[in-house]
Enzyme design. Structure first.
Site, mmCIF file in Angstrom:
data_model
loop_
_atom_site.group_PDB
_atom_site.id
_atom_site.type_symbol
_atom_site.label_atom_id
_atom_site.label_comp_id
_atom_site.label_asym_id
_atom_site.label_seq_id
_atom_site.Cartn_x
_atom_site.Cartn_y
_atom_site.Cartn_z
ATOM 1 N N GLU A 98 42.355 49.673 34.311
ATOM 2 C CA GLU A 98 42.096 48.967 33.049
ATOM 3 C C GLU A 98 41.915 49.917 31.878
ATOM 4 O O GLU A 98 42.428 49.666 30.782
ATOM 5 C CB GLU A 98 40.856 48.073 33.198
ATOM 6 C CG GLU A 98 41.087 46.771 33.939
ATOM 7 C CD GLU A 98 41.180 46.958 35.446
ATOM 8 O OE1 GLU A 98 41.592 46.010 36.143
ATOM 9 O OE2 GLU A 98 40.817 48.047 35.930
ATOM 10 N N HIS A 167 31.990 39.172 39.829
ATOM 11 C CA HIS A 167 33.230 38.545 39.371
ATOM 12 C C HIS A 167 32.986 37.175 38.750
ATOM 13 O O HIS A 167 33.925 36.386 38.615
ATOM 14 C CB HIS A 167 34.212 38.383 40.539
ATOM 15 C CG HIS A 167 34.587 39.676 41.191
ATOM 16 N ND1 HIS A 167 33.770 40.310 42.079
ATOM 17 C CD2 HIS A 167 35.687 40.458 41.065
ATOM 18 C CE1 HIS A 167 34.345 41.430 42.499
ATOM 19 N NE2 HIS A 167 35.508 41.546 41.888
#
Length: 370
Positions: A98, A167
């Site tokens: 990322e 998450h």
């Protein structure tokens, strides 16, 4: 979870207003009833996909970058078909890095392109937070307006299902805290289509927070919303349901909860006005304040944590405004529980607000007994 703001003063009640509203007549009309009379259905996923496709067709500077966005058609199939149509140079698969691909996207935006940077989940965007905040959000200011960063950071945000603490969290308050960013948190297909097109065309960095659990849900779309020219203004909330007794302010999937609660309250003679924020920064306080000045009560609803949340900001701004003197009771918040998301399904369910929580808070706020 109920959090009560202090209420040092009390506005005298208008003698013409009833002390209880449980027996008043109910109108279930919403502002969109006639608009969607002949509408067709579209999933949130397809709304996002069509917006991406049309904006890539409209402007060759627009491209998509992220993990599995190309050959796999996206982890949630939002970019389905785009790689086959536009090729490797405009739909770019990346390694699991990322910080790397986000930095590349920000740099290309500074150079004049218009990247749409997809995170498989915004939880993973934490790996790239330096690029989002210190590079994208601040460059226009630090360059004295010389360098724009027209980039969209998009992907699923908030509570998912069975994916536990790392998450399953909402980053709305995180990004809305930062000047230089625009932050969008859409609810239905119309929101996603119109606001994603607006975000891609915007000259500033936009954080676009979708909801994983809504991707496959179908919502009504008017002919206007299906037009290639359909763009919704960033920073403008929508009144999803008109009411006069209490204002419910929500964003993303919490709008669904607020509408469910409003339907249940309607059976008791309570007309709740439901506001879909759509945008978290800028925040449409004008719509909120106008509604609260009419209903004299306000409840904010969100799935994120309570401390320093979106609801906290709304409470503070109401307290600091003249509308404070219109309140008949403190502003209340309905939020997720202040704990990391549990993995166990039973505990996960207890960590997130449901419509019954909103109904209970509204009843307490209005002094309504069963």
């Amino acid at each position: 979870m109920l959090y009560v703001m202090p209420h040092p003063t009390k506005r005298p009640r208008d003698p013409g207003r009833p002390k209880t509203i449980a027996r008043t007549a109910v109108s279930r009309r919403t502002i969109s009833t006639s608009k969607w009379a002949s509408a067709q259905q579209m999933t949130v996923r397809d709304a996002l996909n069509s917006a991406l496709d049309e904006e890539m067709e409209r402007d060759e500077r627009v491209y998509v970058i992220g993990e599995e966005v190309a050959q796999y058609d996206g982890a949630y199939k939002v970019s389905r078909g785009l790689w086959k149509k536009y090729g490797d140079k405009r739909v770019i698969d990346t390694p699991i890095t990322e910080a790397g691909f986000c930095g590349m996207a920000v740099g290309s935006a500074m150079a004049g392109l218009r990247p749409v940077c997809e995170f498989m989940t915004f939880n993973f965007a934490m790996q790239a937070i330096d690029h989002i905040i210190n590079s994208a959000a601040k460059t226009f200011y630090m360059s004295a307006g010389f360098c724009n960063v027209p980039i969209v950071f998009r992907g699923p945000n908030g509570a998912a299902s069975g994916v536990a603490a790392q998450h399953s969290q909402c980053f709305g308050a995180w990004y809305a805290h930062c000047p230089g960013l625009k932050v969008i948190s859409p609810y239905n297909s119309e929101d996603c289509r119109g606001l994603l097109k607006a975000a891609i065309r915007d000259p500033d960095p936009v954080v676009f927070l979708e909801n994983e659990l809504l991707y496959g849900v179908q919502y009504s779309m008017s002919d206007e919303a299906l037009s290639k020219d359909f763009v919704l203004p960033i920073g403008q909330a929508k009144i999803e349901r008109v009411g006069k007794h209490v204002t419910l302010v929500a964003h993303s999937k919490a709008v669904e909860l607020a509408l469910e609660a409003a339907n249940e309250l309607a059976g008791k003679g309570i007309e709740a006005e439901v506001i879909n924020l759509r945008s978290l920064r800028p925040l449409d306080m004008k719509t909120i304040l106008q509604s609260v000045s009419k209903t004299n009560h306000c409840v904010s609803v969100e799935q994120g944590w309570p401390q320093h949340g979106i609801g906290s900001e709304i409470c503070a701004r109401i307290m600091e405004s003249e509308v404070f003197y219109h309140l008949d009771a403190p502003v209340n918040r309905v939020t997720g529980v202040d704990v990391p998301m549990p993995y166990a399904k039973s505990l996960e369910a207890k960590s997130l607000p449901v419509a019954a929580d909103i109904v209970r808070v509204v009843n307490k706020l209005l002094g309504v007994t069963k």
